[in-house]
Design an enzyme around this catalytic site. Structure first.
Site, PDB file in Angstrom:
ATOM      1  N   ARG A 183       1.073  -1.462  -0.180  1.00 40.05           N
ATOM      2  CA  ARG A 183      -0.095  -0.133  -0.063  1.00 40.05           C
ATOM      3  C   ARG A 183       0.779   1.354  -0.101  1.00 40.05           C
ATOM      4  O   ARG A 183       0.760   2.201  -0.862  1.00 40.05           O
ATOM      5  CB  ARG A 183      -0.539  -0.210   1.030  1.00 40.05           C
ATOM      6  CG  ARG A 183      -1.505  -0.341   0.970  1.00 40.05           C
ATOM      7  CD  ARG A 183      -2.703  -1.105   2.450  1.00 40.05           C
ATOM      8  NE  ARG A 183      -2.259  -1.920   2.580  1.00 40.05           N
ATOM      9  CZ  ARG A 183      -2.960  -2.919   2.621  1.00 40.05           C
ATOM     10  NH1 ARG A 183      -3.891  -3.534   1.991  1.00 40.05           N
ATOM     11  NH2 ARG A 183      -2.253  -4.725   2.799  1.00 40.05           N
ATOM     12  N   THR A 184       1.790   1.320   0.813  1.00 40.06           N
ATOM     13  CA  THR A 184       2.453   2.031   0.759  1.00 40.06           C
ATOM     14  C   THR A 184       3.611   2.781  -0.170  1.00 40.06           C
ATOM     15  O   THR A 184       3.036   3.635  -0.443  1.00 40.06           O
ATOM     16  CB  THR A 184       3.457   2.434   1.771  1.00 40.06           C
ATOM     17  OG1 THR A 184       2.477   1.916   3.358  1.00 40.06           O
ATOM     18  CG2 THR A 184       3.978   4.115   2.576  1.00 40.06           C
ATOM     19  N   LYS A 191      22.456  -6.599  -0.390  1.00 38.45           N
ATOM     20  CA  LYS A 191      23.751  -6.595  -0.365  1.00 38.45           C
ATOM     21  C   LYS A 191      25.334  -5.706   1.094  1.00 38.45           C
ATOM     22  O   LYS A 191      26.617  -6.088   1.531  1.00 38.45           O
ATOM     23  CB  LYS A 191      24.944  -7.214  -1.723  1.00 38.45           C
ATOM     24  CG  LYS A 191      24.892  -6.991  -3.033  1.00 38.45           C
ATOM     25  CD  LYS A 191      25.814  -6.660  -4.263  1.00 38.45           C
ATOM     26  CE  LYS A 191      24.814  -7.770  -4.995  1.00 38.45           C
ATOM     27  NZ  LYS A 191      25.501  -6.516  -6.688  1.00 38.45           N
ATOM     28  N   ARG A 236      10.974   4.136   4.137  1.00 41.11           N
ATOM     29  CA  ARG A 236      11.095   2.779   4.403  1.00 41.11           C
ATOM     30  C   ARG A 236      12.127   2.530   5.281  1.00 41.11           C
ATOM     31  O   ARG A 236      12.793   1.634   4.032  1.00 41.11           O
ATOM     32  CB  ARG A 236      10.398   2.025   4.226  1.00 41.11           C
ATOM     33  CG  ARG A 236       9.329   0.541   4.630  1.00 41.11           C
ATOM     34  CD  ARG A 236       7.896   0.080   5.138  1.00 41.11           C
ATOM     35  NE  ARG A 236       7.147   1.182   5.079  1.00 41.11           N
ATOM     36  CZ  ARG A 236       6.154   0.748   4.889  1.00 41.11           C
ATOM     37  NH1 ARG A 236       5.872  -0.754   4.936  1.00 41.11           N
ATOM     38  NH2 ARG A 236       4.843   0.866   5.241  1.00 41.11           N
ATOM     39  N   HIS A 262       4.919   5.936  11.836  1.00 45.97           N
ATOM     40  CA  HIS A 262       4.431   5.814   9.904  1.00 45.97           C
ATOM     41  C   HIS A 262       3.351   7.189   9.848  1.00 45.97           C
ATOM     42  O   HIS A 262       2.662   7.556   9.598  1.00 45.97           O
ATOM     43  CB  HIS A 262       3.880   5.316  10.210  1.00 45.97           C
ATOM     44  CG  HIS A 262       3.783   4.657   8.908  1.00 45.97           C
ATOM     45  ND1 HIS A 262       3.762   4.795   7.927  1.00 45.97           N
ATOM     46  CD2 HIS A 262       2.385   2.999   8.153  1.00 45.97           C
ATOM     47  CE1 HIS A 262       2.722   4.781   6.258  1.00 45.97           C
ATOM     48  NE2 HIS A 262       3.138   3.114   7.389  1.00 45.97           N
TER      49      HIS A 262
END
Ligand code: NCD
Length: 311
Positions: free
Chosen positions: A54-55, A82, A104, A134
């Site tokens: 969603r975000t 990595k 995020r 958030h």
């Protein structure tokens, strides 16, 4: 303001300005204008080092509707997996000319680190950092509540909102508590004692362990996902017991006032914190929250990228 890292950085007036800008933008798209030229020539990078549906697509849709160029950069399949440091990734984004980085990250504080590192000249927008915050989710939740329950001032004074479930691991709960209180609402947290952090006493909220007693008094209930991926221990005896005591089902939902909303940030564990019947009922605004998220993120991108230019 240049970065959106935490709800605590926003004044009440600026939070209301983001929300009223989002209302304007949603009216414009409801009137049939799907795309605005506002951010033409700007580059927005979606840097997602943790899973999201969603975000990520909501920020992407928001940026595209404002005519920005969007670069999607997910950790899987990139040098982040990595072991590349946030600094090296940031320097790459700077070289690409990012005007905003939507981050995020599984680590609480990652967005602050990216902003304070001064490795990039663009805005940093926190799209969820660990169990910390958030902010865009809280803004879209407040926007959804305003749409249904508020007058034109947009104030949430007099409203009672319950946040139910895995408060301990929830960045959505933290940002929502800060914003709902800033906008004048009363907030009650409902969860088993094991899922309420010790810090709650300084948050200016009520706590209850009795969902049936709280539901008749609320204007909206925000159900939270049980975040199994963040749980190293057992926080409740069984899923069945959790659902029986803290899940919302049709019988419980019928205790709510007729105007009261059922909300969930998604993704939902249907059958655990919410039954399918309630998730799909007329009281549920879960799908509308997703749609509102695009308008709110358009407002965020517009105000923060433009604000950064004025700096
Ligand atoms: C939330 C998140 O990622 O914090 N979801 C979302 O952004 N829509 C809540 C969750 O994952 O439970």
């Amino acid at each position: 303001m240049r970065h959106l890292l935490s709800i605590s950085d926003l004044s009440r007036d600026f939070a209301l300005e983001i929300l009223s800008t989002a209302h304007e933008l949603s009216r414009v798209s409801e009137n049939g204008t799907k795309k605005l030229p506002t951010l033409r020539g700007k580059t927005v990078v979606n840097l997602f080092a943790e899973d999201s549906t969603r975000t990520r697509i909501s920020f992407e849709a928001a940026a595209k509707r404002l005519s920005a160029d969007v670069i999607n950069f997910s950790a899987k399949g990139s040098s982040v997996s990595k072991g590349e440091s946030l600094k090296d990734t940031a320097q790459t984004l700077q070289a690409l000319g990012a005007d905003a980085v939507i981050l995020r990250h599984p680590a609480s504080g990652a967005a602050h680190r990216l902003a304070q590192g001064r490795w990039i000249s663009g805005s940093v927008i926190n799209a969820g950092d660990g169990t910390h915050e958030h902010p865009s989710q809280a803004l879209l939740d407040a926007f959804t509540i305003q749409r249904h329950l508020c007058d034109s001032k947009g104030d949430l004074a007099g409203l009672h909102i319950a946040i139910v479930g895995d408060i301990l691991h929830s960045r959505v709960a933290r940002s929502n508590i800060l914003l709902l209180k800033k906008l004048g609402a009363t907030v009650t947290l409902v969860a088993p004692p094991t899922l309420i952090p010790f810090a709650w006493q300084s948050w200016g909220v009520e706590v209850s362990h009795d969902l049936d007693a709280v539901l008749p008094t609320v204007d909206a209930v925000i159900m939270l996902r049980i975040q199994k991926e963040r749980m190293s221990d057992l926080y409740f005896p069984s899923s069945r017991e959790y659902s029986a005591l803290f899940g919302i089902n049709a019988e419980r939902a019928s205790l709510m006032k007729s105007h009261a909303l059922v909300m969930h940030p998604g993704p939902m564990n249907r059958g655990l914190e919410i039954t399918a019947e309630v998730a799909d009922s007329s009281a549920s605004v879960v799908v509308e929250q997703v749609a509102n998220g695009v308008s709110v993120r358009m407002a965020i991108l517009y105000l923060f990228i433009a604000g950064n230019q004025e700096d």
